[in-house]
Design a protein around this motif. Sequence first.
Motif, PDB file in Angstrom:
ATOM      1  N   SER A 162       0.857  -1.246  -0.003  1.00 36.24           N
ATOM      2  CA  SER A 162       0.056   0.182   0.036  1.00 36.24           C
ATOM      3  C   SER A 162       0.902   1.105   0.020  1.00 36.24           C
ATOM      4  O   SER A 162       2.242   1.280   0.573  1.00 36.24           O
ATOM      5  N   PRO A 163       0.479   2.332  -0.546  1.00 32.86           N
ATOM      6  CA  PRO A 163       1.320   3.479  -0.473  1.00 32.86           C
ATOM      7  C   PRO A 163       1.528   4.144   0.682  1.00 32.86           C
ATOM      8  O   PRO A 163       0.433   3.899   1.588  1.00 32.86           O
ATOM      9  N   LEU A 164       2.398   4.746   1.101  1.00 33.02           N
ATOM     10  CA  LEU A 164       3.012   5.426   2.436  1.00 33.02           C
ATOM     11  C   LEU A 164       1.694   6.626   2.211  1.00 33.02           C
ATOM     12  O   LEU A 164       1.586   7.337   1.321  1.00 33.02           O
ATOM     13  N   THR A 165       1.287   7.054   3.654  1.00 34.39           N
ATOM     14  CA  THR A 165       0.902   8.471   3.900  1.00 34.39           C
ATOM     15  C   THR A 165       1.895   9.234   4.391  1.00 34.39           C
ATOM     16  O   THR A 165       2.481   8.879   5.368  1.00 34.39           O
ATOM     17  N   ILE A 166       2.409  10.262   3.824  1.00 43.96           N
ATOM     18  CA  ILE A 166       3.374  11.155   3.950  1.00 43.96           C
ATOM     19  C   ILE A 166       2.968  12.675   4.185  1.00 43.96           C
ATOM     20  O   ILE A 166       1.996  12.980   3.317  1.00 43.96           O
ATOM     21  N   TYR A 167       3.596  13.333   4.979  1.00 40.78           N
ATOM     22  CA  TYR A 167       3.154  14.922   4.902  1.00 40.78           C
ATOM     23  C   TYR A 167       4.528  15.801   5.017  1.00 40.78           C
ATOM     24  O   TYR A 167       5.567  15.501   5.363  1.00 40.78           O
ATOM     25  N   HIS A 168       4.059  16.970   4.326  1.00 40.97           N
ATOM     26  CA  HIS A 168       5.104  17.912   4.058  1.00 40.97           C
ATOM     27  C   HIS A 168       4.565  19.303   4.650  1.00 40.97           C
ATOM     28  O   HIS A 168       3.621  19.854   4.360  1.00 40.97           O
ATOM     29  N   GLY A 169       5.336  19.787   5.881  1.00 40.36           N
ATOM     30  CA  GLY A 169       5.192  21.018   6.382  1.00 40.36           C
ATOM     31  C   GLY A 169       5.580  22.303   5.854  1.00 40.36           C
ATOM     32  O   GLY A 169       6.787  22.309   5.196  1.00 40.36           O
TER      33      GLY A 169
END
Length: 233
Positions: free
Chosen positions: A4-11
């Motif tokens: 499954s794709p990762l869930t990532i965040y960019h601030g």
Amino acid sequence: MAASPLTIYHGSQHVIERPEFGVGNPKNDYGLGFYCTESIELAKEWGASEGRDGFANEYGFDVEGLSVLNLNGGDYTILHWLAILLESRTFRVSGDIAPLARAFLLERFSVNYRAYDVIRGYRADDSYFSFASAFLNNALSLSRLEKAMALGDLGEQVVIRSRDAFERLSFRTAHLAESFVYYPKKAARDHQTRSIYREELRLGDLQNEVTIRDIMLQDWRADDARLRRIVSA
């Protein structure tokens, strides 16, 4: 079966629906890239500034088939991370030992990180440069450097480096990072870091621990069993 794709965040101060390859600051921790985290709370801290809200931009990221350098995996140590930091970021070294230590680490612990699509590793907040500088100047032991990085709770960052990796990013949404909530959290993290730094220097007993001077004099290599024992202790 595909992962499954990762869930990532960019601030960021901005909503970024299409991260652009080749844009940014080449003097970041791992050079030019798009710096993300799997923690939405940490991304909100990165995005907020004093008196101004920011965003935690959320993406799906398909890593299947990409080359991933995991600096927090068992094949690498904190000295590999420090060598990359010395190569990538603007890092002022002074004194008698630090320039020699820098040259030694770059020779013995360099990693060809530019060959990878994605990098996982520590995030070096600016306040953490105090630890690295102290270690390079022989004022902080290897075990205490490792301990300090763990205590700081920096979290692991995921850095998107190659054009192929950028094409795997899929924007989902942007979460508001309220300045009045997340800037104090960022400031508190920085204050905690500096407190840990002062305490580690105060408690340091260099006579009974391994320092960069010992490592250089004994010509340690990346596969040295003594290094593995200290890091895993």
